[in-house]
Design a protein around this motif. Structure first.
Motif, mmCIF file in Angstrom:
data_model
loop_
_atom_site.group_PDB
_atom_site.id
_atom_site.type_symbol
_atom_site.label_atom_id
_atom_site.label_comp_id
_atom_site.label_asym_id
_atom_site.label_seq_id
_atom_site.Cartn_x
_atom_site.Cartn_y
_atom_site.Cartn_z
ATOM 1 N N LYS A 1 0.825 -1.207 0.000
ATOM 2 C CA LYS A 1 0.000 0.000 0.000
ATOM 3 C C LYS A 1 0.866 1.267 0.000
ATOM 4 O O LYS A 1 0.501 2.279 -0.584
ATOM 5 C CB LYS A 1 -0.955 0.019 1.200
ATOM 6 C CG LYS A 1 -2.009 -1.061 1.180
ATOM 7 C CD LYS A 1 -2.843 -1.068 -0.091
ATOM 8 C CE LYS A 1 -3.891 0.008 -0.109
ATOM 9 N NZ LYS A 1 -4.821 -0.155 -1.272
ATOM 10 N N ARG A 2 2.013 1.188 0.665
ATOM 11 C CA ARG A 2 2.919 2.335 0.619
ATOM 12 C C ARG A 2 3.471 2.490 -0.798
ATOM 13 O O ARG A 2 3.644 3.607 -1.292
ATOM 14 C CB ARG A 2 4.035 2.166 1.651
ATOM 15 C CG ARG A 2 3.479 2.201 3.092
ATOM 16 C CD ARG A 2 4.555 2.106 4.140
ATOM 17 N NE ARG A 2 5.473 3.250 4.036
ATOM 18 C CZ ARG A 2 6.540 3.426 4.795
ATOM 19 N NH1 ARG A 2 6.846 2.519 5.724
ATOM 20 N NH2 ARG A 2 7.309 4.486 4.633
ATOM 21 N N GLU A 3 3.728 1.348 -1.435
ATOM 22 C CA GLU A 3 4.173 1.378 -2.826
ATOM 23 C C GLU A 3 3.070 2.004 -3.700
ATOM 24 O O GLU A 3 3.336 2.834 -4.565
ATOM 25 C CB GLU A 3 4.463 -0.066 -3.265
ATOM 26 C CG GLU A 3 5.238 -0.201 -4.567
ATOM 27 C CD GLU A 3 5.446 -1.671 -4.948
ATOM 28 O OE1 GLU A 3 5.350 -2.573 -4.067
ATOM 29 O OE2 GLU A 3 5.682 -1.930 -6.145
ATOM 30 N N GLU A 4 1.823 1.591 -3.431
ATOM 31 C CA GLU A 4 0.695 2.121 -4.208
ATOM 32 C C GLU A 4 0.612 3.645 -4.082
ATOM 33 O O GLU A 4 0.382 4.349 -5.065
ATOM 34 C CB GLU A 4 -0.615 1.465 -3.739
ATOM 35 C CG GLU A 4 -1.827 1.911 -4.542
ATOM 36 C CD GLU A 4 -3.120 1.213 -4.102
ATOM 37 O OE1 GLU A 4 -3.044 0.081 -3.585
ATOM 38 O OE2 GLU A 4 -4.185 1.809 -4.269
ATOM 39 N N ALA A 5 0.803 4.134 -2.855
ATOM 40 C CA ALA A 5 0.740 5.591 -2.635
ATOM 41 C C ALA A 5 1.815 6.303 -3.468
ATOM 42 O O ALA A 5 1.569 7.378 -4.016
ATOM 43 C CB ALA A 5 0.899 5.916 -1.153
ATOM 44 N N GLN A 6 2.981 5.679 -3.564
ATOM 45 C CA GLN A 6 4.036 6.276 -4.387
ATOM 46 C C GLN A 6 3.636 6.294 -5.859
ATOM 47 O O GLN A 6 3.843 7.283 -6.560
ATOM 48 C CB GLN A 6 5.367 5.525 -4.209
ATOM 49 C CG GLN A 6 5.936 5.575 -2.784
ATOM 50 C CD GLN A 6 6.076 6.998 -2.248
ATOM 51 O OE1 GLN A 6 6.482 7.914 -2.977
ATOM 52 N NE2 GLN A 6 5.697 7.205 -0.986
ATOM 53 N N TYR A 7 3.057 5.182 -6.323
ATOM 54 C CA TYR A 7 2.590 5.141 -7.708
ATOM 55 C C TYR A 7 1.553 6.239 -7.961
ATOM 56 O O TYR A 7 1.568 6.924 -8.974
ATOM 57 C CB TYR A 7 1.925 3.798 -8.033
ATOM 58 C CG TYR A 7 2.862 2.624 -8.233
ATOM 59 C CD1 TYR A 7 3.932 2.694 -9.133
ATOM 60 C CD2 TYR A 7 2.645 1.422 -7.559
ATOM 61 C CE1 TYR A 7 4.771 1.595 -9.326
ATOM 62 C CE2 TYR A 7 3.480 0.326 -7.759
ATOM 63 C CZ TYR A 7 4.544 0.421 -8.634
ATOM 64 O OH TYR A 7 5.353 -0.650 -8.837
ATOM 65 N N LEU B 1 -7.455 -6.613 3.830
ATOM 66 C CA LEU B 1 -7.919 -6.340 2.468
ATOM 67 C C LEU B 1 -7.111 -5.241 1.783
ATOM 68 O O LEU B 1 -7.357 -4.909 0.636
ATOM 69 C CB LEU B 1 -9.384 -5.874 2.498
ATOM 70 C CG LEU B 1 -10.415 -6.898 2.921
ATOM 71 C CD1 LEU B 1 -11.769 -6.234 3.110
ATOM 72 C CD2 LEU B 1 -10.506 -7.991 1.865
ATOM 73 N N GLY B 2 -6.189 -4.658 2.549
ATOM 74 C CA GLY B 2 -5.425 -3.547 1.994
ATOM 75 C C GLY B 2 -6.211 -2.249 1.991
ATOM 76 O O GLY B 2 -5.823 -1.288 1.330
ATOM 77 N N SER B 3 -7.302 -2.196 2.745
ATOM 78 C CA SER B 3 -8.171 -1.012 2.697
ATOM 79 C C SER B 3 -7.728 0.067 3.677
ATOM 80 O O SER B 3 -8.516 0.508 4.523
ATOM 81 C CB SER B 3 -9.621 -1.416 2.958
ATOM 82 O OG SER B 3 -10.044 -2.352 1.997
ATOM 83 N N PHE B 4 -6.488 0.498 3.560
ATOM 84 C CA PHE B 4 -6.025 1.640 4.350
ATOM 85 C C PHE B 4 -6.633 2.909 3.753
ATOM 86 O O PHE B 4 -6.577 3.103 2.541
ATOM 87 C CB PHE B 4 -4.498 1.732 4.311
ATOM 88 C CG PHE B 4 -3.821 0.639 5.080
ATOM 89 C CD1 PHE B 4 -3.508 0.819 6.428
ATOM 90 C CD2 PHE B 4 -3.514 -0.568 4.471
ATOM 91 C CE1 PHE B 4 -2.893 -0.198 7.145
ATOM 92 C CE2 PHE B 4 -2.907 -1.586 5.185
ATOM 93 C CZ PHE B 4 -2.598 -1.410 6.519
ATOM 94 N N GLY B 5 -7.195 3.743 4.608
ATOM 95 C CA GLY B 5 -7.857 4.952 4.118
ATOM 96 C C GLY B 5 -9.371 4.788 4.052
ATOM 97 O O GLY B 5 -10.086 5.717 3.716
ATOM 98 N N TYR B 6 -9.832 3.617 4.382
ATOM 99 C CA TYR B 6 -11.260 3.297 4.304
ATOM 100 C C TYR B 6 -11.980 3.783 5.570
ATOM 101 O O TYR B 6 -13.062 4.367 5.500
ATOM 102 C CB TYR B 6 -11.385 1.788 4.157
ATOM 103 C CG TYR B 6 -12.754 1.227 3.830
ATOM 104 C CD1 TYR B 6 -13.848 1.438 4.659
ATOM 105 C CD2 TYR B 6 -12.946 0.436 2.699
ATOM 106 C CE1 TYR B 6 -15.084 0.883 4.368
ATOM 107 C CE2 TYR B 6 -14.182 -0.120 2.401
ATOM 108 C CZ TYR B 6 -15.242 0.107 3.243
ATOM 109 O OH TYR B 6 -16.464 -0.447 2.950
ATOM 110 N N SER C 1 0.713 14.115 2.119
ATOM 111 C CA SER C 1 0.968 12.844 2.798
ATOM 112 C C SER C 1 0.674 11.678 1.856
ATOM 113 O O SER C 1 -0.295 11.732 1.094
ATOM 114 C CB SER C 1 0.058 12.739 4.034
ATOM 115 O OG SER C 1 -0.017 11.384 4.465
ATOM 116 N N PRO C 2 1.476 10.604 1.909
ATOM 117 C CA PRO C 2 1.149 9.426 1.091
ATOM 118 C C PRO C 2 -0.234 8.861 1.452
ATOM 119 O O PRO C 2 -0.895 8.246 0.619
ATOM 120 C CB PRO C 2 2.259 8.422 1.433
ATOM 121 C CG PRO C 2 2.897 8.922 2.688
ATOM 122 C CD PRO C 2 2.694 10.404 2.713
#
Lengths: 510, 510
Positions: B149-155, B420-425, B161-162
């Motif tokens: 998810k940190r990688e996703e934020a970079q993408y 589920l990878g739902s950070f930010g949910y 903030s990421p």
């Protein structure tokens, strides 16, 4: 020696295609089990998209290019270089991928999607038409499907009959010319045998099968038998559907369905055993080969042999009920108190011409198939039009079974297959019956104590034998080659006819 | 004037992608409801393939080429030629497709598939870890997911903030900077309100909620309320799952799940109403736009506003129980004989700091969210490592709610979201609470007799209002624009705080 590892760029692609197909299968399973009524149209489109995608991916230039490195496109045989041959699994895998690829290549993706969509929709119309007993309601869909299947036969190509092109899809190698003699031999001995049975003075009472049986308990008993057969519920489920079926998304997720009627004890019971036989095959496929033809079942005839072997050779045998009848009696003490095991055995084996194929006894069953085989030939070869079907159906029923269905719902509308576009499927049921007895006789020869094991409720010994001899091989061998490997000979009506003549000769004192 | 019809080459492609995504959603639904335990790994791969395909198709050159005809890639705005503008639906559609496309374009398909596969697997490990109360078992998966998810934020990219990159996925436009003041305002009034409630001399007895309630009857009552709300069972289902959820494959097939415990009457009841609120939104989307953003829900915050509006503003109101309490009493006559309606109303509104978010009362609920919001920021911004989570969780629970979970299963392991990878949910839950009251107050202003209608069991009037004002618009407007259209203002904590202060002030005689 080149092995499957050499084919990795191909198998990776096949795996992706299989996953798409497995997803489509789950969508179909859901359609038959849990989907709300309103969801049907959207579902048909979703399945069509997945099947279209899988088809596109299979016929893609990448796969064609890979295959052309390894296969002679003219013969479909693996190209061998001196001193650098393929091992048997790799050679089989290439042969079967070529079979799938070259057939798929003949069909436009647009046609595949249209057929998928039309059959999903037709299935829902058929269900309603059957419920309302209105053949006319289903007729337009049937016309569409038939015309699509005739188109498909033209795409696929054939030597003698367009029906051959469709038969080969379900049972590789089968043709009208190879099936006709089988059916003729069956007819020649089944019709007289049926006559002798009907003329016999023995009267079998099966009224106890129609007492009231609690549905939850019927299901519980069905589950119990499935567990004894070795069907693994960690990798499977039993659900309810209008028509029992088996489907698989992976050897770790193989699902069977059944139906249950309060006043038909045999319905839930034998559909559990039947579908369980299918389920064991799919659970017994080799997971390592998932996605390749070696991880897929070899033909519908062989698949059906597994279900019929369990349903009939096992589930309708004296040995089986020696163990299970006391448990069934405990489950339904009031209904079965006065019925002894032999009476029960006779009841579940009673011969009686009837309208519904799936409820037919072992003797009349193949006459139901013969009727469909003949009608399908006429339809696909264009000698009969869909609107003539009800009349044709009823005339043949009268001819083969001396009965006439009181309504189309119990006649021409009874089977789901035509709505699914599965023309050419029915003959595999008869092949399955023939194979089932051939395999079971072989199992008894190799395991002389098999019937004692069954009589002690130890069904796993049979399951293991089937897994070793049949399930694990997937499509490594052709159906005919497999039959020869397992039993020493090709499919033959002889063992089946001998089995029936012995069974009914004894039961009806012929 | 150019309309959506102009965009047909685009919408046809979007429809295909939506169908693939809908198929993936069915595979996930099945994973949570009926899939046998052994099927998990194969399922994770199947879902990953579908999600990978959908992603590939969205970022395909064909779609890019289509969009570049109509959209300025720099701003995402529809290109207008003098005298030849777009109508509002077409402009909105382009804006939202561009949003999806440009975000998807930033993610490699391989990354999408990896994330899909890892989250399917992590979810199963999480469920087992929670069951066994072993955070360490889940830790390796959590590390993998967090790093993805940190990688996703970079993408995806971000300004401050990421975490902003992830928040925006669920709630377009939301950022840490916009959410912090909302949470600060909530904290400033909720913490003192909670203290006053806890210091009140009023003692509410809710022991009747923990009597024994037949599970089948609980489900029956849940179904009854869903029907009264207007949830259409011809286009939906109610099933059981470990964690209640709603999913949709098309407006004609929207499914809700619930759970049922013998000794927790409120669990099944309020999860039915809550998920029913979600279900009404998905059933209320415009079918003609299926496949396009206009046929999709606008944000998770707005989605949650629908579930919380029904669950709390309706389901925990006096008006609602005026009609439904007599029916509930008839359903459970022994348990509720001596409990009057006001006692029941008080019981289901009792404030009590507790460990589990989904069981929290309306007052403490947002403190649970605040804790998660803070932890997620720290994790995504790299200030906290996953192994520090249990300690951090428990310290914050102590700080906000003055209680410490006795075990991780009731603490840091309680939610499925991180698996589920739902950070930010999570923050969308609080936004949903704020929106829910804001919408409900507006509905009451526009329909002065609304509470009387509810008290008479006529819930359809509210359902229709929500459908007209919110559901049918899909993503035509941004969440903020929608809120302004419906209520005249952006999201604000004020109506929510006023509602709670009034409700609890009265109940606890503050």
């Amino acid at each position: 020696m080149k092995t499957i590892a050499t084919l990795e760029p191909l198998t990776t692609r096949l795996l992706e295609i299989q996953r798409i197909n497995s997803a489509a299968s789950l969508l179909s399973w859901d359609q038959e089990t849990y989907m709300p009524a309103g969801g049907g149209e959207a579902r048909a489109e979703q399945i069509a998209v997945l099947q279209g995608l899988a088809h596109q991916k299979l016929v893609s230039p990448e796969i064609e290019q890979l295959l052309s490195q390894w296969i002679d496109p003219a013969t479909g045989r693996a190209l061998e270089q001196p001193g650098d041959g393929w091992d048997e699994p790799a050679r089989s895998l290439l042969r079967e991928v070529w079979r799938d690829f070259s057939r798929a290549k003949k069909l436009p993706s647009q046609f595949v999607m249209t057929l998928s969509r039309e059959t999903s929709l037709a299935q829902q119309v058929w269900a309603e038409a059957r419920k309302q007993d209105k053949f006319a309601m289903f007729l337009p869909n049937l016309r569409t499907i038939l015309s699509l299947k005739r188109e498909e036969a033209q795409y696929l190509g054939y030597k003698e009959s367009p029906y051959d092109a469709l038969l080969d899809v379900y049972e590789p190698g089968s043709t009208v010319a190879s099936l006709r003699p089988l059916f003729a031999q069956l007819k020649a001995r089944l019709v007289p045998l049926l006559k002798r049975v009907m003329d016999s003075t023995v009267r079998i009472d099966d009224s106890m099968l129609r007492y009231s049986y609690d549905q939850a308990r019927q299901l519980e008993f069905g589950r119990l038998v499935l567990i004894a057969m070795g069907y693994d519920f960690e990798r499977g489920r039993l659900d309810l559907s209008a028509h029992p079926f088996t489907t698989s998304f992976h050897p770790t997720d193989v699902r069977v369905t059944t139906r249950v009627f309060e006043h038909e004890l045999q319905s839930c019971l034998f559909s559990c055993i039947h579908e369980g036989g299918h389920g064991l095959y799919d659970q017994g496929l080799d997971q390592r080969y998932y996605g390749t033809p070696l991880g897929d079942s070899v033909s519908l005839g062989i698949h059906e042999s597994q279900s019929r072997l369990w349903e009939n050779c096992v589930g309708r045998s004296r040995a089986f009920w020696r163990f299970f009848y006391p448990i069934l009696q405990q489950t339904f003490p009031h209904q079965l108190r006065g019925v002894d095991r032999e009476q029960f055995y006779a009841a579940i084996n009673r011969v009686q011409p009837s309208f519904i194929r799936v409820e037919a006894d072992e003797l009349t069953y193949n006459l139901h198939i013969m009727l469909r085989f003949e009608i399908e030939q006429d339809l696909i070869e264009g000698r009969t039009q869909p609107d003539e079907l009800p009349g044709m159906w009823n005339r043949k029923m009268e001819e083969y079974l001396a009965i006439t269905p009181p309504k189309d719902a119990d006649g021409v509308l009874q089977d789901v297959h035509w709505s699914l576009g599965s023309f050419g499927y029915f003959p595999t049921y008869t092949l399955g019956n023939l194979y089932s007895v051939q395999f079971f006789e072989q199992a008894k020869r190799e395991m002389p104590h098999l019937e004692d094991e069954i009589a002690a409720g130890r069904l796993m010994v049979l399951r293991r034998w089937l897994e070793q001899k049949i399930h694990r091989w997937g499509r490594m061998f052709t159906p005919d080659h497999l039959a020869q490997r397992v039993t020493g000979s090709s499919v033959s009506p002889e063992p089946f006819l001998a089995y029936l003549e012995k069974k009914y000769g004894e039961l009806y004192q012929l």
